[in-house]
Design an enzyme around this catalytic site. Sequence first.
Site, PDB file in Angstrom:
ATOM      1  N   HIS A  45      45.030  21.212  25.625  1.00  0.00           N
ATOM      2  CA  HIS A  45      45.187  21.050  27.070  1.00  0.00           C
ATOM      3  C   HIS A  45      46.583  21.427  27.547  1.00  0.00           C
ATOM      4  O   HIS A  45      47.264  20.658  28.227  1.00  0.00           O
ATOM      5  CB  HIS A  45      44.818  19.624  27.493  1.00  0.00           C
ATOM      6  CG  HIS A  45      43.352  19.378  27.346  1.00  0.00           C
ATOM      7  ND1 HIS A  45      42.456  19.624  28.344  1.00  0.00           N
ATOM      8  CD2 HIS A  45      42.630  18.967  26.282  1.00  0.00           C
ATOM      9  CE1 HIS A  45      41.241  19.360  27.916  1.00  0.00           C
ATOM     10  NE2 HIS A  45      41.314  18.969  26.667  1.00  0.00           N
ATOM     11  N   LYS A 102      38.069  59.115  49.629  1.00  0.00           N
ATOM     12  CA  LYS A 102      37.268  58.858  50.834  1.00  0.00           C
ATOM     13  C   LYS A 102      35.990  59.693  50.814  1.00  0.00           C
ATOM     14  O   LYS A 102      34.922  59.225  51.178  1.00  0.00           O
ATOM     15  CB  LYS A 102      38.090  59.181  52.090  1.00  0.00           C
ATOM     16  CG  LYS A 102      37.263  59.137  53.369  1.00  0.00           C
ATOM     17  CD  LYS A 102      38.076  59.213  54.611  1.00  0.00           C
ATOM     18  CE  LYS A 102      37.143  59.296  55.823  1.00  0.00           C
ATOM     19  NZ  LYS A 102      37.741  58.847  57.057  1.00  0.00           N
TER      20      LYS A 102
END
Length: 524
Positions: free
Chosen positions: A280, A140
């Site tokens: 695919h 922080k």
Amino acid sequence: MTDQRLPVRRALLSVSDKTDVVAFARQLADRNIELLSTGGTYRLLSDNGIPVTEVSQHTGFPEIMDGRVKTLHPKIHGGILGRRGQDDAVMAEHDIAPIDMVVVNLYPFRETILKEGCTLGEAVENIDIGGPTMVRSCAKNHAWTSIVVSHHDYNDIIAELDTCQGAVSDDFRYRLAVKAFEHTAGYDAAIATYLSQQIEDDGFPATWTTQYDKKQSMRYGENPHQKAAFYIDPHASEPSISTARQLQGKALSFNNVADTDAALECVKSFDVPACVIVKHANPCGVATSQTSLLDAYERAFATDSESAFGGIIAFNRSLDADTARAIVERQFVEVIIAPSISTEAQDIVAAKANVRLLECGEWSGTTLSGDVDFKRVKGGLLVQDLDQGMVEKEELVVVTERAPSDAELADLLFAWRVAKFVKSNAIVYASDQRTVGVGAGQMSRVNSARIAGIKAEHAGLEVKGSVMASDAFFPFRDGIDNAAAAGIKAVIQPGGSMRDQEVIDAANEAGIAMVFTGMRHFRH
Ligand SMILES: NC(=O)c1ncn([C@@H]2O[C@H](COP(=O)(O)O)[C@@H](O)[C@H]2O)c1NC=O
């Protein structure tokens, strides 16, 4: 962001994983940084001759409750959280010395719960409280302080201190803070998940909070107008597309990653040298060989050379020079992946600079239990166990008058292994340990079979005498009637249809041998 470089005068070290901490602390001390440390870390550092003050001496308050309270003290958190220039007076009033850097790694919660026989009590004792509290305080207050949560960052910290003459830049502190919050978020997610699993009947936590790390940004997603990135499980250890090392070639695309995953996971199913070619997300050519990897590749390629163009090729053995040469001389390939790549093979593939060559390491044959599979739906997530089921030869149930021959049985098991990785409805025709035709992703099983037949015809392969695998049961006898007309000799399927008897009758009428697996492998 301004480029403010702030000097580090005092650092607090409190680490459970003590890897490299002695060398790192020495380098900090050599740069005239005063060190504070908690019990175990303090003893290790002082035993190694590093000047360090114990936190309890600094606070004037002992570590209590078996370490449950050691750094939870205003002199520590005030020292970390104080805003330099704004809180100086209150810090001086309470004799709080600034702490500019915190080096913490947390109690090994994840490792503890993985231990056989870990009790709830042991797990709870390994929930770190003081560590994350310091991490959050320091992160922080990153405008003034540096938080270090991984020993992998020690070298970079020293380099930064040296570059900035004993200081750390704004940008660097900010990045450390981001990493720190990611770290505590992952730690808390693991705790919440474990505790929730203890009370959820189905074993799935009430909230899904698993964490993934970004491995790479991608130029685009499934389509060029979609943005994309590749995230990986930081705790994954089994060789996979996520842990693989790219040796050469263009960056992997979104579709490359998905297709390579499909190819690699399929090729892992085989014990003998095998090659899987994927297009695919579906295997279009699969073969094993008793002789060589080259032979496996040649046979896999021959089963659908048309679809193999621009495909993804996976092997379950080290890629050798002969196989690499055959691939690059014969076809356009997007990705080649193998457990390892010989130096000669690497040199050969280097001639095609765009080909992505990946080395994933040898696998042990076991997937870790607890591995899960996700499917995203609009506004939600479907989570299930990974499909790790695979029927053994001894578990097959022969349901027809004719039992398969040994050769047919071997081909049935081969086709079944492939079918597990083909999108549903899946039909796989195979003979002599290679695919003859693959029908994938159709809304009707009969159409999948038709497509498998067309594929075989295009490849100039004979369906007559082949075997057939179906990923789910045949709801009607027409599937078997069509297979008989195509010359299929044996069938493997889960069974379980209300019309199983009709299907069995159809097989018996055609002299087809059929086995039931009792397990389905849908792949949607
Ligand atoms: N309780 C506390 O005040 C506290 N402060 C730091 N720890 C942890 O204690 C560990 C280091 O302990 P030691 O230096 O005694 O080996 C670190 O993982 C650190 O995160 C604490 N332990 C647990 O919460």
